[in-house]
Design a protein around this motif. Structure first.
Motif, mmCIF file in Angstrom:
data_model
loop_
_atom_site.group_PDB
_atom_site.id
_atom_site.type_symbol
_atom_site.label_atom_id
_atom_site.label_comp_id
_atom_site.label_asym_id
_atom_site.label_seq_id
_atom_site.Cartn_x
_atom_site.Cartn_y
_atom_site.Cartn_z
ATOM 1 N N VAL A 56 0.644 -1.195 -0.132
ATOM 2 C CA VAL A 56 -0.133 -0.095 -0.028
ATOM 3 C C VAL A 56 0.740 1.267 0.025
ATOM 4 O O VAL A 56 0.678 2.283 -0.865
ATOM 5 C CB VAL A 56 -0.832 0.048 1.133
ATOM 6 N N MET A 57 1.711 1.366 0.720
ATOM 7 C CA MET A 57 2.587 2.667 0.850
ATOM 8 C C MET A 57 3.891 2.442 0.094
ATOM 9 O O MET A 57 4.634 3.649 0.243
ATOM 10 C CB MET A 57 3.188 2.659 2.523
ATOM 11 N N GLY A 100 -3.152 5.376 -4.290
ATOM 12 C CA GLY A 100 -3.318 6.764 -4.142
ATOM 13 C C GLY A 100 -3.377 7.366 -5.443
ATOM 14 O O GLY A 100 -2.665 7.153 -6.505
ATOM 15 N N LEU A 176 -0.243 9.350 -0.850
ATOM 16 C CA LEU A 176 -0.629 7.923 -0.077
ATOM 17 C C LEU A 176 -1.236 8.368 1.190
ATOM 18 O O LEU A 176 -0.783 9.141 1.980
ATOM 19 C CB LEU A 176 0.605 6.967 0.179
ATOM 20 N N MET A 177 -2.347 7.850 1.444
ATOM 21 C CA MET A 177 -3.086 7.907 2.684
ATOM 22 C C MET A 177 -3.541 9.542 2.953
ATOM 23 O O MET A 177 -3.675 9.756 4.380
ATOM 24 C CB MET A 177 -2.441 7.373 3.845
#
Length: 207
Positions: A56-57, A100, A176-177
């Motif tokens: 994810v990151m 993202g 991201l996030m």
């Protein structure tokens, strides 16, 4: 009678001791189970955090491609003074595989023949959503009037083809996030082969 009472008291104490031992054993087993559950949960958390960090990151470079070329006009002259002049519609695709959005800046794509620039395209700034592809419709005009030498052009046109290349470097940020931004660039590197007689694109390859 006293002896019977003494025996009864002995049995009672042994029963109490046995019950106490059983209770301690149950507590010990519960503590062991609790420790096992905590260990399993901790391992699970480590796995989740590791996967989250790696998948994810982790920001990947988007892909920039040119596709769906359709000519509005295509004029090619052969002979002693070879030349070409064309106008076509195309689609620029920005593929974002990140978790993202990718916000990119204005980008200049350059079209080249024989090492010389024959036209340029401005890709307007925009955004490709998470795990999606941004499609941008564009119109491109190219001309051989800027070529310093047309000898190679004349030779190629006699083979019935015209080969062009297109390059660009897009810059931007992956979010991201909603809290982290990472700079990423995307490169355009395409080769276009035009069928002179049919006046259409024979091949379009992008790397």
């Amino acid at each position: 009678m006293a002896e019977k009472n003494q025996q009864a008291n002995g049995f009672t104490r042994r029963d109490e001791e046995s019950a106490s031992l059983q209770s301690d054993e149950l507590k010990r087993k519960k503590r062991i189970k609790l420790a096992i559950y905590i260990a399993i949960f901790a391992v699970f958390q480590v796995i989740v955090i590791t996967v989250f960090g790696l998948v994810v990151m982790r920001a990947k470079s988007p892909k920039l491609r040119l596709s769906d070329i359709e000519f509005n006009s295509l004029n090619i002259v052969q002979g002693s003074s070879p030349s070409f002049d064309m106008n076509f519609r195309a689609q620029v695709r920005v593929k974002n595989s990140n978790f993202g959005p990718y916000k990119f800046d204005n980008t200049t794509a350059t079209f080249i023949y024989g090492g010389a620039t024959v036209g340029q395209l401005i890709i307007p700034k925009g955004k490709a959503g998470l795990k999606s592809t941004k499609k941008i419709n564009v119109i491109v005009s190219l001309s051989s009037s800027q070529l310093p030498n047309t000898a190679n052009l004349g030779s190629e046109l006699t083979t019935g083809t015209l080969t062009l290349s297109s390059t660009a470097k897009m810059t931007g940020n992956v979010e991201l996030m909603l809290i982290m931004k990472k700079k990423k660039s995307a490169d355009l590197n395409c080769f276009i082969t035009i069928d002179v007689a049919a006046k259409n694109v024979r091949t379009l390859q992008c790397k």
